[in-house]
Design a protein around this motif. Structure first.
Motif, short mmCIF file in Angstrom:
data_model
loop_
_atom_site.label_atom_id
_atom_site.label_comp_id
_atom_site.label_asym_id
_atom_site.label_seq_id
_atom_site.Cartn_x
_atom_site.Cartn_y
_atom_site.Cartn_z
N LEU A 266 -10.37 1.24 -2.98
CA LEU A 266 -9.08 0.59 -2.79
C LEU A 266 -8.01 1.26 -3.65
O LEU A 266 -8.26 1.61 -4.80
CB LEU A 266 -9.18 -0.89 -3.13
N SER A 267 -6.86 1.47 -3.06
CA SER A 267 -5.69 2.11 -3.67
C SER A 267 -5.80 3.63 -3.71
O SER A 267 -4.82 4.29 -4.04
CB SER A 267 -5.40 1.59 -5.09
N VAL A 268 -6.96 4.21 -3.40
CA VAL A 268 -7.18 5.65 -3.56
C VAL A 268 -7.03 6.34 -2.19
O VAL A 268 -7.90 6.21 -1.33
CB VAL A 268 -8.58 5.95 -4.14
N PRO A 269 -5.95 7.09 -1.98
CA PRO A 269 -5.73 7.70 -0.66
C PRO A 269 -6.88 8.56 -0.18
O PRO A 269 -7.28 8.48 1.00
CB PRO A 269 -4.46 8.53 -0.87
N GLY A 299 -4.95 -4.13 -2.97
CA GLY A 299 -4.78 -3.04 -3.93
C GLY A 299 -3.81 -1.97 -3.51
O GLY A 299 -3.74 -0.93 -4.17
N ASN A 300 -3.00 -2.19 -2.46
CA ASN A 300 -2.11 -1.15 -1.97
C ASN A 300 -0.62 -1.45 -2.15
O ASN A 300 0.21 -0.58 -1.84
CB ASN A 300 -2.40 -0.87 -0.50
N VAL A 301 -0.27 -2.64 -2.62
CA VAL A 301 1.12 -2.98 -2.90
C VAL A 301 1.23 -3.37 -4.36
O VAL A 301 0.53 -4.26 -4.84
CB VAL A 301 1.62 -4.12 -2.00
N ASN A 305 6.80 -5.52 -3.87
CA ASN A 305 7.53 -4.68 -2.93
C ASN A 305 7.37 -3.19 -3.18
O ASN A 305 8.04 -2.39 -2.54
CB ASN A 305 9.04 -5.04 -3.02
N ILE A 306 6.47 -2.80 -4.09
CA ILE A 306 6.44 -1.41 -4.53
C ILE A 306 5.22 -0.70 -3.95
O ILE A 306 4.09 -1.18 -4.08
CB ILE A 306 6.42 -1.34 -6.07
N PRO A 307 5.42 0.46 -3.31
CA PRO A 307 4.28 1.22 -2.78
C PRO A 307 3.49 1.90 -3.89
O PRO A 307 4.05 2.34 -4.90
CB PRO A 307 4.94 2.29 -1.89
N ASN A 308 2.18 2.01 -3.70
CA ASN A 308 1.39 2.95 -4.49
C ASN A 308 0.84 4.01 -3.53
O ASN A 308 1.21 4.06 -2.35
CB ASN A 308 0.28 2.24 -5.29
N GLU A 391 -1.79 -0.50 -9.70
CA GLU A 391 -0.50 -1.09 -10.09
C GLU A 391 0.51 -0.01 -10.45
O GLU A 391 1.45 -0.28 -11.21
CB GLU A 391 -0.69 -2.04 -11.28
N GLY A 392 0.33 1.20 -9.94
CA GLY A 392 1.23 2.30 -10.26
C GLY A 392 2.14 2.65 -9.09
O GLY A 392 1.67 2.91 -7.98
#
Length: 829
Positions: A266-269, A299-301, A305-308, A391-392
């Motif tokens: 999750l969150s890792v492209p 885990g992707n926002v 409102n901010i993209p990771n 969260e980045g």
């Protein structure tokens, strides 16, 4: 120093047309544009508990992803404090969402669900079905009666065959009872199941045989793929399942793998693209698993409102059009290897390839490139979506390369990629080249340094998220440095920069202390400055904090030493500082209507022109690193109209407009008639000049709301005890210089929680506030900020009259968030 990668060097290597011997052995990912797999389905972009409330995540973060399915709990279900299906359906459906799976057993409190027998469950089933069938858009809800019955209640995975048959028969009896109960109340119900925790041929063969015989077949087949081995095994599971259907004379059912992936994915492209590619090529729907907190699309926002990096991967996925085509990776069905998916839109004369999952070099070989469609040359554009943590924040993906390439006699185009990062995903876009030379992207110098490879004092290296520990959290290089909790704890990074100047130091970190944490930053042992880290969910749930450092050319030691509390360090990135800017290409925008795609010229900005006619729209997803004013310039043949935050302005070609953007994603819509639009160019760092700021102490408080002291608040105090009574309000008197649309940006904190005792989910809660401006009241949702001393911002569009306006915050029935300050800014500055 560990594994430093220069983005500038990578771009240069990619741009080179030389094909030396060192490239001969590069693995190949082949794409055959003539081998269609059918229309792009976008089935693999869903999430379990991806939404927590109406407005979390924000509309601007949700709409671009074009979500086809999500899974949520029944209204009022006790499993979690939020994520109710009917409640979140409001934002889901207004943002183009497909269907909502109702996890019916999440009505229960405990995990695993307390087994009180079918007679206890049936009245709950009745209530759920009556509520869902009466809801707006009820035809877009799917009932999932049982969740993981192979483990929960029925133990269908037992190796004892006699016991299995007894358990199986009990489950089948209950399945039929609940299925018929649902249909009795909602005759048109769509029912999914059996929803195993993992794929089992034995159970599915028996289940389909029984369900066909008893006329209780689900309309959607569901099971879970929750093991790193799924990247290897899913294709076999899918093929075997389809053969079972065929042997039983059952027409192919729609499939939803309604839980997939591990924490490390999750969150890792670069991880997510491996999952998405295998689901999309098989045309199945799939929802990411819910391992942590609700409301962030698993885990992707970031924040609201901010993209990771993961968000951008799914945004690319949502941007595929036409048909998917066959992709042949270097190794099929192999864990943690280079994988990809591709689309071909003949009408747009555009091919896209999204790939990732491996480090190093690779060739993307596109076959069957039709010269009648593309001409004799193409423009290839390569961009990177990097891992920025859960969260980045991640800015619009960096374009690494844009170059003309000839179509070979055999109809192939080869795009070499050099220096890929394992956790990143890459997008390759091909379109006709046209005349002229594309502008060379400007890629700032960058290098990365792993914390575990630095000099560590008073800390410990930990291994995270690996194939064997797939539910460990993702970490760069699978390691981080924790236990930095003594007075002498520090990590010394040896770095080297090519020239004297200012650099952005990006720090991937974790902070579970419950308040903003600090470290001391020293350059070559000189006087320390303070780095402040907002709270994260836990020590390994990565955030990204970026601070400027001034360095002379050459080598340096950067020290991060313990400050007020413990911080976990994963990796630092040094990037040459530049004024933030991005070009949003019109030919890659979301469109409606029937605009034309013109690639007659590839010179300058972008790769082509989108020709807008009457009623056509092009929507750009514009990133802002912080709330503030930015310069937006339309590269067009004539004036276009830009719509943002509910206001429409005229943008003459090439003229810079000063517009207010909120932190994260902003949807900017361009319209025009007979206009050729190449790009929307955005630059700036978020100026606050021209905004109206009001501290909590400026408000008039009533009914128990009061000012509280806090060293973390912007002016040393915040408004607390707001709401929970109609009398408890906070009123700001604001003086607007002109009438019109403004953005109201609220700085707030909220750490409300209700621990439901779940073994791994973090049950954070949002709070709401009723905001009244000029007689209009709007309920706004404020997501949990991980700590009462952590202040986030949320932007709300409001209309102000010229002169004095009153902005009132309240909540008659529950507590509102703590409010630090508010800022108002005209959308057009």
């Amino acid at each position: 120093m560990g594994g430093a990668i220069s983005a500038a060097q990578m771009s240069a290597a990619q741009t080179s047309t030389a094909r030396g011997a060192e490239r001969a052995a590069a693995p190949r990912l082949s794409v055959d544009l003539a081998a269609s797999e059918g229309p792009v389905m976008l089935g693999a972009n869903g999430a379990l508990y991806g939404l927590s409330d109406d407005g979390v995540p924000s509309d601007a973060a949700l709409e671009p992803l074009k979500i086809t399915s999500i899974s949520q709990k029944p209204e009022g279900g006790a499993q979690h404090p939020n994520g109710d299906a009917i409640t979140v359906s409001k934002s889901f459906f207004r943002n183009g969402g497909g269907e909502i799976n109702v996890m019916m057993q999440d009505v229960y409190t405990k995990w695993p669900y307390e087994d009180l027998g079918i007679d206890d469950y049936l009245p709950k089933v009745d209530k759920i079905v009556k509520e869902v069938s009466a809801a707006p858009n009820s035809d877009r809800f799917v009932y999932i009666p049982f969740n993981e019955p192979d483990q929960i209640w029925y133990n269908l995975g037992t190796s004892d065959q006699a016991q299995y048959e007894a358990n199986r028969d009990r489950f089948f009896k209950d399945w039929k009872t609940v299925y018929e109960r649902i249909r009795a109340i909602d005759p048109d119900a769509v029912i999914a199941g059996p929803n195993e925790s993992a794929y089992h041929t034995r159970l599915l063969t028996d289940f389909l045989t029984f369900a066909k015989r008893e006329n209780v077949l689900p309309q959607i087949m569901t099971w879970h793929e929750l093991d790193s081995g799924s990247l290897r095994d899913f294709q076999g599971h899918y093929d075997t399942y389809r053969s079972i259907e065929k042997n039983l004379g059952i027409a192919p059912l729609k499939i939803n793998i309604d839980e997939y992936a591990n924490r490390r994915d999750l969150s890792v492209p670069g991880q997510l693209v491996q999952w998405v590619s295998m689901f999309e090529r098989n045309k199945v729907y799939a929802n990411q698993a819910y391992w942590d907190a609700a409301g962030n699309m698993d885990g992707n926002v970031v924040r609201t409102n901010i993209p990771n990096g993961g968000w951008w991967l799914f945004r690319w996925y949502a941007g595929l059009t036409g048909n998917t085509v066959k992709v042949t990776p270097p190794q099929a069905n192999t864990i943690d290897t280079l994988q990809g998916l591709a689309s071909y839109d003949k009408k747009r004369r555009q091919a896209q390839v999204v790939l990732g999952g491996a480090a190093g070099d690779a060739d993307v070989v596109v076959k069957s490139v039709d010269r009648k469609v593309f001409g004799s040359s193409v423009t290839a554009t390569v961009a990177e979506a990097a891992w920025s943590g859960y969260e980045g924040a991640h800015a619009a993906p960096q374009v690494l390369k844009r170059v003309k390439l000839k179509v070979a006699k055999d109809g192939t185009v080869t795009v070499p990629l050099t220096g890929m990062r394992k956790m990143s995903a890459y997008r390759v876009v091909l379109n006709p080249a046209g005349s002229g030379t594309p502008a060379t992207p400007s890629v700032p110098w960058s290098a990365s340094y792993e914390a575990e490879d630095a000099a560590i004092t008073g800390g410990q290296v930990y291994t995270q998220g690996t194939v064997s520990n797939a539910n460990g959290y993702a970490a760069s290089g699978t390691k981080d440095v924790g236990s930095l909790n003594t007075a002498s704890s520090k990590v010394d990074f040896t770095v080297s920069v090519p020239r004297t100047g200012t650099y952005d130091l990006g720090i991937l970190y974790g902070n579970q202390s419950g308040t903003p944490a600090t470290q001391k930053l020293l350059v070559d042992g000189a006087a320390a400055t303070t780095v402040t880290y907002p709270s994260t969910e836990n020590w390994t749930y990565r955030g990204l904090q970026t601070v400027p450092v001034s360095l002379t050319a050459g080598s340096h030691t950067l020290t991060l030493a313990k400050g007020n509390t413990e911080v976990t360090l994963d990796r630092v990135d040094l990037t040459a500082s530049t004024t933030p800017s991005a070009q949003y290409e019109a030919t890659l925008a979301d469109v409606s209507g029937k605009p034309a795609y013109d690639y007659g010229s590839s010179a300058g900005t972008g790769t082509g022109t989108l020709r807008l006619g009457s009623g056509d729209k092009a929507v750009h997803d514009v990133y802002a690193p912080r709330d503030g004013y930015y310069t937006l310039t339309s590269r067009a043949s004539a004036a276009v109209k830009l719509s943002l935050h509910g206001q429409t302005v005229t943008a003459p070609p090439g003229k810079a407009l000063r517009l207010y953007l909120v932190a994260g994603n902003n949807r900017v819509t361009a319209t025009g008639s007979g206009v050729g639009l190449r790009s929307l160019d955005v630059s700036g760092a978020g100026s606050s000049s021209g905004t109206l700021g009001y501290e909590g102490a400026d408000a008039t408080l009533a009914g128990g709301a009061r000012l509280e002291s806090s060293s973390y608040a912007s002016a040393g105090s915040y408004i607390g005890w707001l709401g929970n009574s109609a009398a408890s309000t906070a009123q700001f008197k604001v003086d607007a210089p002109k009438a019109g649309r403004y953005m109201l940006v609220v700085s707030y904190a909220n750490n409300d929680r209700r621990d439901n005792g779940h073994s791994y989910n973090t049950d954070i809660m949002s709070r709401t506030a009723d905001i009244t401006v000029g007689g209009t009241t709007r309920k706004v949702t404020f997501k949990n900020t991980w700590g009462w001393d952590d202040y986030w911002t949320l932007g709300v569009p409001v209309d102000l009259a010229k002169g004095e306006n009153t902005v009132t915050f309240g909540n008659a029935t529950a507590w509102a968030p703590n409010i630090d300050r508010v800022e108002l800014a005209p959308v057009l500055g």
